[in-house]
Each structure stands twice: as C-alpha cells, then as structure tokens.
Design a protein around this motif. Structure first.
Motif, PDB file in Angstrom:
ATOM      1  N   VAL A   6       0.827  -1.207   0.000  1.00  0.00           N
ATOM      2  CA  VAL A   6       0.000   0.000   0.000  1.00  0.00           C
ATOM      3  C   VAL A   6       0.858   1.253   0.000  1.00  0.00           C
ATOM      4  O   VAL A   6       0.731   2.122  -0.867  1.00  0.00           O
ATOM      5  N   SER A   7       1.764   1.375   0.974  1.00  0.00           N
ATOM      6  CA  SER A   7       2.574   2.586   1.055  1.00  0.00           C
ATOM      7  C   SER A   7       3.704   2.598   0.039  1.00  0.00           C
ATOM      8  O   SER A   7       4.087   3.661  -0.457  1.00  0.00           O
ATOM      9  N   HIS A   8       4.247   1.433  -0.294  1.00  0.00           N
ATOM     10  CA  HIS A   8       5.398   1.379  -1.193  1.00  0.00           C
ATOM     11  C   HIS A   8       5.019   1.473  -2.663  1.00  0.00           C
ATOM     12  O   HIS A   8       5.839   1.854  -3.489  1.00  0.00           O
ATOM     13  N   LEU A   9       3.792   1.126  -2.988  1.00  0.00           N
ATOM     14  CA  LEU A   9       3.440   1.022  -4.404  1.00  0.00           C
ATOM     15  C   LEU A   9       2.141   1.719  -4.755  1.00  0.00           C
ATOM     16  O   LEU A   9       2.061   2.431  -5.762  1.00  0.00           O
ATOM     17  N   LEU A  10       1.121   1.557  -3.919  1.00  0.00           N
ATOM     18  CA  LEU A  10      -0.223   1.940  -4.343  1.00  0.00           C
ATOM     19  C   LEU A  10      -0.594   3.398  -4.119  1.00  0.00           C
ATOM     20  O   LEU A  10      -1.423   3.927  -4.853  1.00  0.00           O
ATOM     21  N   GLU A  11      -0.044   4.042  -3.106  1.00  0.00           N
ATOM     22  CA  GLU A  11      -0.543   5.360  -2.745  1.00  0.00           C
ATOM     23  C   GLU A  11      -0.496   6.341  -3.902  1.00  0.00           C
ATOM     24  O   GLU A  11      -1.491   6.997  -4.233  1.00  0.00           O
ATOM     25  N   ARG A  12       0.656   6.459  -4.562  1.00  0.00           N
ATOM     26  CA  ARG A  12       0.759   7.393  -5.688  1.00  0.00           C
ATOM     27  C   ARG A  12      -0.041   6.909  -6.889  1.00  0.00           C
ATOM     28  O   ARG A  12      -0.657   7.710  -7.604  1.00  0.00           O
ATOM     29  N   LEU A  13      -0.049   5.594  -7.110  1.00  0.00           N
ATOM     30  CA  LEU A  13      -0.793   5.045  -8.234  1.00  0.00           C
ATOM     31  C   LEU A  13      -2.285   5.291  -8.080  1.00  0.00           C
ATOM     32  O   LEU A  13      -2.963   5.743  -9.020  1.00  0.00           O
ATOM     33  N   ILE A  14      -2.821   5.017  -6.889  1.00  0.00           N
ATOM     34  CA  ILE A  14      -4.244   5.224  -6.645  1.00  0.00           C
ATOM     35  C   ILE A  14      -4.588   6.713  -6.689  1.00  0.00           C
ATOM     36  O   ILE A  14      -5.628   7.115  -7.214  1.00  0.00           O
ATOM     37  N   ALA A  15      -3.721   7.551  -6.127  1.00  0.00           N
ATOM     38  CA  ALA A  15      -3.985   8.994  -6.124  1.00  0.00           C
ATOM     39  C   ALA A  15      -4.092   9.532  -7.544  1.00  0.00           C
ATOM     40  O   ALA A  15      -5.015  10.299  -7.865  1.00  0.00           O
ATOM     41  N   SER A  16      -3.191   9.115  -8.411  1.00  0.00           N
ATOM     42  CA  SER A  16      -3.230   9.607  -9.792  1.00  0.00           C
ATOM     43  C   SER A  16      -4.432   9.044 -10.541  1.00  0.00           C
ATOM     44  O   SER A  16      -5.036   9.734 -11.369  1.00  0.00           O
ATOM     45  N   PHE A  17      -4.804   7.792 -10.230  1.00  0.00           N
ATOM     46  CA  PHE A  17      -5.968   7.203 -10.893  1.00  0.00           C
ATOM     47  C   PHE A  17      -7.248   7.919 -10.468  1.00  0.00           C
ATOM     48  O   PHE A  17      -8.105   8.233 -11.302  1.00  0.00           O
ATOM     49  N   CYS A  18      -7.405   8.183  -9.182  1.00  0.00           N
ATOM     50  CA  CYS A  18      -8.609   8.869  -8.696  1.00  0.00           C
ATOM     51  C   CYS A  18      -8.712  10.271  -9.266  1.00  0.00           C
ATOM     52  O   CYS A  18      -9.812  10.774  -9.534  1.00  0.00           O
ATOM     53  N   GLN A  19      -7.570  10.902  -9.485  1.00  0.00           N
ATOM     54  CA  GLN A  19      -7.579  12.234 -10.084  1.00  0.00           C
ATOM     55  C   GLN A  19      -8.004  12.166 -11.550  1.00  0.00           C
ATOM     56  O   GLN A  19      -8.743  13.031 -12.035  1.00  0.00           O
TER      57      GLN A  19
END
Length: 334
Positions: free
Chosen positions: A111-124
């Motif tokens: 979650v912290s190492h991989l997903l946070e930035r990926l999910i943030a950009s996807f939601c945007q």
C-alpha cells in the motif's frame, strides 16, 4: 433420470405488452409503441393471462378496459417494471464509462510502497470511480469476495488469472538490526541460521513459510526457527527493526530501513529473486470500463525499466507457470 434443461417461461414475459395496452387502452397503439404487430401484442397478453389464470382486459370491438384483476395487476406491476427499467439503465451506464466502485484486494506491504501514488493519480484521472482497497495477507478468491482485481507477488497468482506487472523482479533479502547483530555472530553461510532467531511468516493456508535461497545454481528452501511469527511482511519487517531477530523480506520493503541504518543485509551471496508484484484479475471477456481504465492506467505509468523482456499485455497473454519463473526447489531442515 434425464434432467430437463429447458429454460422455463419467465414471470415477466408479456408484462411490457400488458402495460402498454393498459396505458393506451388499445392493442394497436401499443403495437405501434413497441414496434411489433397487433397480433404479437395480443398473443403476449393472452399468454400472460393464461399464466396468471385471470383475464386482465375487457375487449370489445370499440374499446379495451381493465378487469378488476387487471387493475390490481397494473397497480403492482407498473412501479415494479419501472424499477427494472431504471436498474437496467444504471447497469448499462456502468458498462459504458469508468464509474462505480473498484474493489481491490492487496497485501498491506504494497500500500505505502506502491499503491498510494498510483491510486492517487488514478482517482484524479477518473473522479467517477470510487476505489476501495482491502489490505489483507490472505489469498482471497476474487470472485467470491466481490473484488474486481487483486495485487500479489507473482508466485502466488493462479495460472488462470490475467496478470499485469507492477514492479520488476526483486531480491528476497535477509536483514537484521545492528543491535541484534552485535549480540549474535553475523551469519556467513546458510547453515549459520541454526544459531539465529529467525522471524517467520504464517501463510493464509496456516503453514509457516520457509526461507528461500540460491546456492550456485541450486534453489533451496530452508525451514528456520525462532520465537516470533507474523502473518504479514510489514509486521515481520518491524520486528526486525526492533532487534527481535533476522527476517527475510522483499528488497524494496527493506531498502528504506537499510539506507537509514536501521537494518543490515546478511547472506547477500545467497539471495534469490522473486518474480515481482502483479495486478491480476479474471479473464472475463467483457471487462467493466472501471477495471479497464485502471489496467490501462497501470500500464501507462509502468516504468520503462520494467519493460525489457517482459510481456505485460495481460489482455493478449494468460499467465503460464514456467520453469524459468519458479525454479525447482529442494528442502533443507534447520
């Protein structure tokens, strides 16, 4: 006894025809509205009446009226039918554009190492998609759990899933805190683990995971011992930082603590490679737009370093187990 595989006539057959005739008080105008012949409308209504067991219309050469049974049927059937039509529209809308809830099952470590930035950009990029992440160390059945997709280490993904690479292959590294290594002689060989407290992880099937190494061209699984067992990698990593023993964790997880001097790598010549982390999902022919958008987003953000020699086009290739992916293993007990 031979079973009857004939699909029975549906309870909704003829209801739309009935509602149209009731609205227009005319079989002919109902036929025009629905784009069929008056004969087809008449047959559909007769079949509905036969199935119900009551006449719904009073028919004369000049007019069409509702019987008492027809009035009662209309009062209940009309709002129910309108709800069905509305439900179809909602479902159709989700099938036309990225919208709705995207549910992902993931291990907590990513979650912290991989997903946070990926999910943030996807939601945007897709504000109409609501992303729900269920962080769990367990191997979850995607269909039974109601998930759209999952994220796991490549060696744990079933062969019938479609997989899209998220990270390159990585080392499994053994680490310990400087404080722990001051109290114990630093291991130089795999056999030295006999004299060490090893932090172990319990798999979702209840078994304790062995540690994996490579010695020359030979892949080895080692059964280690210790006083601490966790069910996920972050907990085991944290225990190693606290000096509770040695832990074997993915190199990207340990890298930050190693750089900060909180952990030290040991047995580096024997470190083996793991396939990396993948997004995976069932091979449905009709993928919902929300999942298609997420898969495309993942691919578009994949680092170019991940691509050489790797087929990440999950739509064109199903993942196969190959000897080069998961080497054959022998076991040694400690």
């Amino acid at each position: 006894m031979k079973q009857n595989f004939t699909v029975r006539q549906g309870a909704l057959d003829g209801v739309e025809a009935f509602l149209s005739v009731a609205q227009h008080r005319s079989f002919r105008r109902a036929a025009t509205q629905l784009g069929v012949t008056p004969s087809a409308i008449s047959q559909a209504v007769r079949a509905l009446e036969a199935r119900i067991g009551a006449a719904l219309f009073i028919r004369t050469t000049r007019s069409v009226g509702l019987t008492e049974a027809g009035e009662r049927f209309l009062s209940r059937a009309k709002p129910a039918f309108e709800e069905l039509v509305a439900a179809s529209e909602v479902a159709r809308d989700l099938g036309q554009r990225p919208a709705g809830r995207l549910r992902l099952t993931v291990p907590r470590a990513v979650v912290s190492h991989l997903l946070e930035r990926l999910i943030a950009s996807f939601c945007q990029a897709y504000p109409e998609v609501e992303v729900e992440i269920a962080a769990s160390p367990d191997m979850v059945d995607i269909a039974a759990g109601g998930f759209d997709a999952g994220i796991r280490l490549g060696q744990f993904i079933e062969a019938d899933m479609i997989a899209v690479r998220l990270t390159p292959s990585h080392l499994l590294t053994v680490v310990g805190s400087p404080d722990y290594l001051r109290r114990r002689q630093r291991p130089e060989l795999i056999d030295d683990l006999r004299q060490h407290t090893c932090l172990r992880m319990r798999r979702s099937n209840g078994s304790i995971a062995p540690w994996s190494f490579v010695n020359g061209n030979e892949a080895i699984e080692v059964i280690v011992s210790g006083s601490f067992i966790a069910n996920d990698i972050p907990t085991m990593h944290g225990a190693a930082v606290e000096g509770m023993g040695l832990a074997q964790v993915p190199e990207p997880i340990a890298a930050g603590a190693v750089k900060a001097g909180k952990l030290v790598r040991v047995l580096e010549p024997f470190a083996t490679m793991a396939p990396g982390v993948f997004l995976y999902y069932p091979g449905n022919r009709q993928m919902m737009p929300k999942l298609r958008a997420f898969v495309d987003h993942v691919k578009s953000r994949a680092d170019s370093a991940n691509k050489p020699g790797i087929d990440i086009d999950g739509e064109q290739t199903r993942r196969r187990r190959r000897n080069s992916d998961v080497p054959s293993k022998s076991s040694r007990r400690h």
